[in-house]
Design an enzyme around this catalytic site. Structure first.
Site, PDB file in Angstrom:
ATOM      1  N   ASN A   1       5.247  76.207  37.552  1.00 60.45           N
ATOM      2  CA  ASN A   1       6.014  75.322  38.419  1.00 60.45           C
ATOM      3  C   ASN A   1       6.384  74.050  37.659  1.00 60.45           C
ATOM      4  O   ASN A   1       5.607  73.575  36.848  1.00 60.45           O
ATOM      5  CB  ASN A   1       5.194  74.924  39.635  1.00 60.45           C
ATOM      6  CG  ASN A   1       5.123  75.990  40.705  1.00 60.45           C
ATOM      7  OD1 ASN A   1       5.972  76.832  40.827  1.00 60.45           O
ATOM      8  ND2 ASN A   1       4.061  75.918  41.508  1.00 60.45           N
TER       9      ASN A   1
ATOM     10  N   HIS B   1       9.776  81.336  33.208  1.00 59.32           N
ATOM     11  CA  HIS B   1       8.503  81.879  32.728  1.00 59.32           C
ATOM     12  C   HIS B   1       8.715  82.573  31.385  1.00 59.32           C
ATOM     13  O   HIS B   1       9.780  83.124  31.143  1.00 59.32           O
ATOM     14  CB  HIS B   1       7.927  82.886  33.725  1.00 59.32           C
ATOM     15  CG  HIS B   1       7.573  82.277  35.045  1.00 59.32           C
ATOM     16  ND1 HIS B   1       6.509  81.418  35.209  1.00 59.32           N
ATOM     17  CD2 HIS B   1       8.160  82.388  36.260  1.00 59.32           C
ATOM     18  CE1 HIS B   1       6.445  81.043  36.485  1.00 59.32           C
ATOM     19  NE2 HIS B   1       7.433  81.614  37.139  1.00 59.32           N
TER      20      HIS B   1
ATOM     21  N   LYS C   1       8.261  70.443  23.082  1.00 59.34           N
ATOM     22  CA  LYS C   1       6.921  70.733  22.589  1.00 59.34           C
ATOM     23  C   LYS C   1       6.356  71.906  23.379  1.00 59.34           C
ATOM     24  O   LYS C   1       6.326  71.879  24.595  1.00 59.34           O
ATOM     25  CB  LYS C   1       6.005  69.511  22.759  1.00 59.34           C
ATOM     26  CG  LYS C   1       6.242  68.389  21.756  1.00 59.34           C
ATOM     27  CD  LYS C   1       5.755  68.737  20.357  1.00 59.34           C
ATOM     28  CE  LYS C   1       4.244  68.823  20.288  1.00 59.34           C
ATOM     29  NZ  LYS C   1       3.544  67.564  20.482  1.00 59.34           N
ATOM     30  N   HIS C   2       5.936  72.934  22.671  1.00 58.17           N
ATOM     31  CA  HIS C   2       5.286  74.091  23.285  1.00 58.17           C
ATOM     32  C   HIS C   2       6.117  74.690  24.417  1.00 58.17           C
ATOM     33  O   HIS C   2       5.648  74.957  25.510  1.00 58.17           O
ATOM     34  CB  HIS C   2       3.883  73.723  23.761  1.00 58.17           C
ATOM     35  CG  HIS C   2       2.999  73.271  22.639  1.00 58.17           C
ATOM     36  ND1 HIS C   2       2.568  74.120  21.637  1.00 58.17           N
ATOM     37  CD2 HIS C   2       2.493  72.046  22.332  1.00 58.17           C
ATOM     38  CE1 HIS C   2       1.835  73.449  20.779  1.00 58.17           C
ATOM     39  NE2 HIS C   2       1.770  72.191  21.170  1.00 58.17           N
TER      40      HIS C   2
END
Length: 630
Positions: A470, A630, A301-302
């Site tokens: 993180n 990231h 999800k996302h």
């Protein structure tokens, strides 16, 4: 239809007849069949060179050698043969331009109306084992791109064909126009030609860049690679409804020119975030399978995993908590078992997920997916029965992606953000049991590291590799039981994921398992109701609505009951994507039944972290690999 360019250049006619064609192809697929039609049906004169000319002649076609056409012999070992004014004059002359026509007469040039070519196989040569730099350089095509660009530039009058894939379209056009091509087709083919030219030059430039990097590393050369231009060419594949948000239009998916996409869309229309989820989730499950040898699954999800797991048999209590009947349990296949575990890590967050599995989706997996609220799945393949089931899901809108067999991602990754392009080597490190061998805690004080513990640390480590940093992740029995993503403070990651661990474990509490749901309450409502029962922080209005799910209103699960039950939790593994800067993360993890820690290490606080683990009896290994994402 006529298009006026200028008074000097005259008019451009939509349909231009083909009278003379130049052919020079390294990929000879279908070329004989095409040229046979050109000559026999439309009486088109054929010009060619080398191996192409020989192949056409051997097939009974009449071919004029380029050297005879130009009056200049090939030279310099064939490096110069089509680089001649009579070739490029014939291609570039503007039809209807009086000055050009006079030059053609003076220079004894003839018009060339179409070029069929493809380029020396530089990419294939570059990828050959043990190929030398000199061999690659010799396979840089000069004449081909020059003819291609000349023909494409003059597309108002000339037709450039660069791929066997275009032959059928060309033949259809010739048939419908009685031997000519339309401006629309010429312009389309010209666009393809310039894309091919850009791709070809991009490959060569990238190859030189790689060689410079090798030279710099080996010889400590002083030349800066920052001075090397890195061209990248993209091919539009399909449009998206919008980007991350509805107002971000237009949006589309593009492939790197010369490379396929990692997935094929079998069903449904994926969105921007769907495909980001698919890309991350599929990499995750492939690495889990590679590292453990077990069928693997992920629920995303996302662009972070809500859950991930490998195929480990369910315990009796897990079957109750996950609503798995004995009949279902007996029929579970490895891939369906992996997805069932992944989906039950955090079933509230998995609501509307995008899933990935490492193995072919079978009927049992499809039946499980059928009853869950989910947007789509990516897998290496599907059985016929599974595909039939999934295509009916969501009224036919369920997204089904098939992974491209043998797909190899580029070594270098690029990302454009706010006008800047970031480049880095792809994070291709796969965490395995080898990374779990550096145990830094006291074996006489800490939990013994079993094969199951190593498996769980691998699962958690690979999971956090694909979690927005993180991040930390908790795992047990081959499944993630808590994932904390995207927090600025590492201890906050531990606390966020820790709350999910507690909820996961409390779902096995006898009072939770015994909740008296009314008949007909939907599965997701039961999932949500159990979580809210565990959390217990109802508003008055919310509690009234919650009560309606039950035949009898359940007695609360008290804080003391939770704490007593949580004391039984043990054997959980935690992995962190970077080192723990302070012992507070270990202090908090000790309250959650953690027995094993995997982390990169490298902090000045490593000694204090190790001592904290020794105090709590938690075994810790240092992988030496940071896994920021990231």
């Amino acid at each position: 239809m006529a298009h006026v360019l200028s008074a000097v250049e005259g008019k451009v006619i939509d349909i231009v007849p083909i009278k003379r064609c130049l052919i020079s192809v390294s990929d000879k697929t279908g070329i004989v069949e095409l040229c046979t039609v050109l000559q026999n049906n439309y009486n088109i004169e054929l010009l060619s060179t080398g191996g192409t000319a020989k192949k056409l002649r051997d097939s009974g076609l009449t071919v004029i050698d380029v050297s005879d056409f130009t009056g200049g012999a090939e030279c310099l070992d064939g490096r110069v043969k089509t680089l001649h004014p009579k070739i490029h004059g014939g291609l570039l002359a503007v039809r209807g331009n009086e000055a050009h026509s006079q030059d053609m007469i003076t220079q004894e040039m003839k018009y060339i109306d179409m070029t069929i070519l493809n380029l020396y196989p530089f990419e294939e040569t570059m990828k050959r084992p043990n190929v030398t730099f000199e061999q690659c350089i010799e396979n840089i095509d000069i004449g081909g791109p020059s003819m291609m660009r000349s023909t494409a530039k003059n597309h108002v009058s000339t037709t450039i064909v660069t791929s066997p894939d275009q032959y059928s379209m060309l033949l259809n056009e010739l048939a419908s126009t009685n031997g000519g091509t339309t401006l629309k087709t010429r312009k389309c083919f010209a666009s393809n030609a310039f894309c091919l030219s850009a791709k070809y030059d991009s490959m060569i430039a990238s190859y030189f860049e790689s060689q410079l990097a090798i030279d710099n590393a080996a010889e400590e050369a002083t030349a800066s690679l920052s001075q090397v231009v890195i061209p990248r060419v993209y091919k539009p594949e399909f449009e998206l409804k919008y980007g991350v948000n509805p107002h971000q239009k237009p949006a589309s998916i593009l492939s790197l020119q010369g490379q396929s996409l990692p997935f094929t869309v079998i069903n449904g229309k994926p969105g921007y975030t769907n495909l980001l989820d698919a890309a991350n989730a599929y990499q995750l499950v492939l690495e889990l399978k590679q590292a453990t040898g077990l069928a693997s699954a992920a629920s995303f999800k996302h662009v972070s995993p809500a859950g991930a797991a490998v195929a480990v048999e369910l315990t009796d209590i897990e079957c109750q908590a996950y609503e798995v009947t004995e009949e279902t349990r007996a029929s579970l296949t490895p891939v369906s078992l992996a997805y069932l575990r992944a989906r039950n890590a955090d079933p509230m967050c998995s609501f509307g997920d995008f899933s990935a599995v490492s193995d072919i989706v079978d009927e049992q997996t499809a039946l499980y997916l059928k009853k869950e609220v989910s947007d789509g799945i990516v897998a290496p393949g599907y059985t016929e029965d599974a595909l039939e089931i999934l295509k009916k899901k969501k009224g036919g809108k369920f997204i089904i992606l098939t992974a491209t067999p043998g797909y190899t991602p580029p070594v270098q990754e690029y990302r454009e953000v706010y006008g800047m392009t970031f480049q880095q080597k792809r994070n291709d490190v796969v965490l395995t049991s080898k990374h779990m061998e550096t145990i830094v805690t006291d074996s006489t004080k800490c939990a013994p590291i079993t094969d199951a513990a190593i498996r769980d640390m691998i699962v958690a480590s690979i999971c956090v590799k694909y979690t927005q940093s993180n991040s930390v992740g908790f795992s047990k029995n081959g499944m993630m039981v808590g994932v904390g993503a995207g927090q600025q403070s590492r201890v906050d990651c531990v606390k966020l994921a820790g709350r999910k661990v507690q909820t996961w474990y409390l779902r096995q509490h006898p009072k939770v398992l015994a909740l008296p749901f009314k008949e007909g309450v939907k599965r997701q409502d039961r999932v949500n109701a159990r979580v809210r029962y565990i959390e217990g922080d109802f508003t008055v209005e919310e509690k009234l609505r919650w009560n309606e799910f039950f035949t009898d209103v359940p007695a609360p699960l008290t804080q003391s009951e939770k704490e007593e039950f949580l004391k039984q939790s043990t054997g959980i593994a935690i992995s962190s994507d970077a080192f723990f800067p302070f012992r507070d993360s270990i202090d908090h993890a000790s309250k959650l039944g953690v027995s094993y820690v995997a982390q990169p290490g490298g902090s000045v606080q490593d000694g204090n972290i190790t001592e904290a683990c020794n105090e709590y009896g938690i075994a810790m290994c240092m992988t030496g690999v940071r896994l920021f994402h990231h």
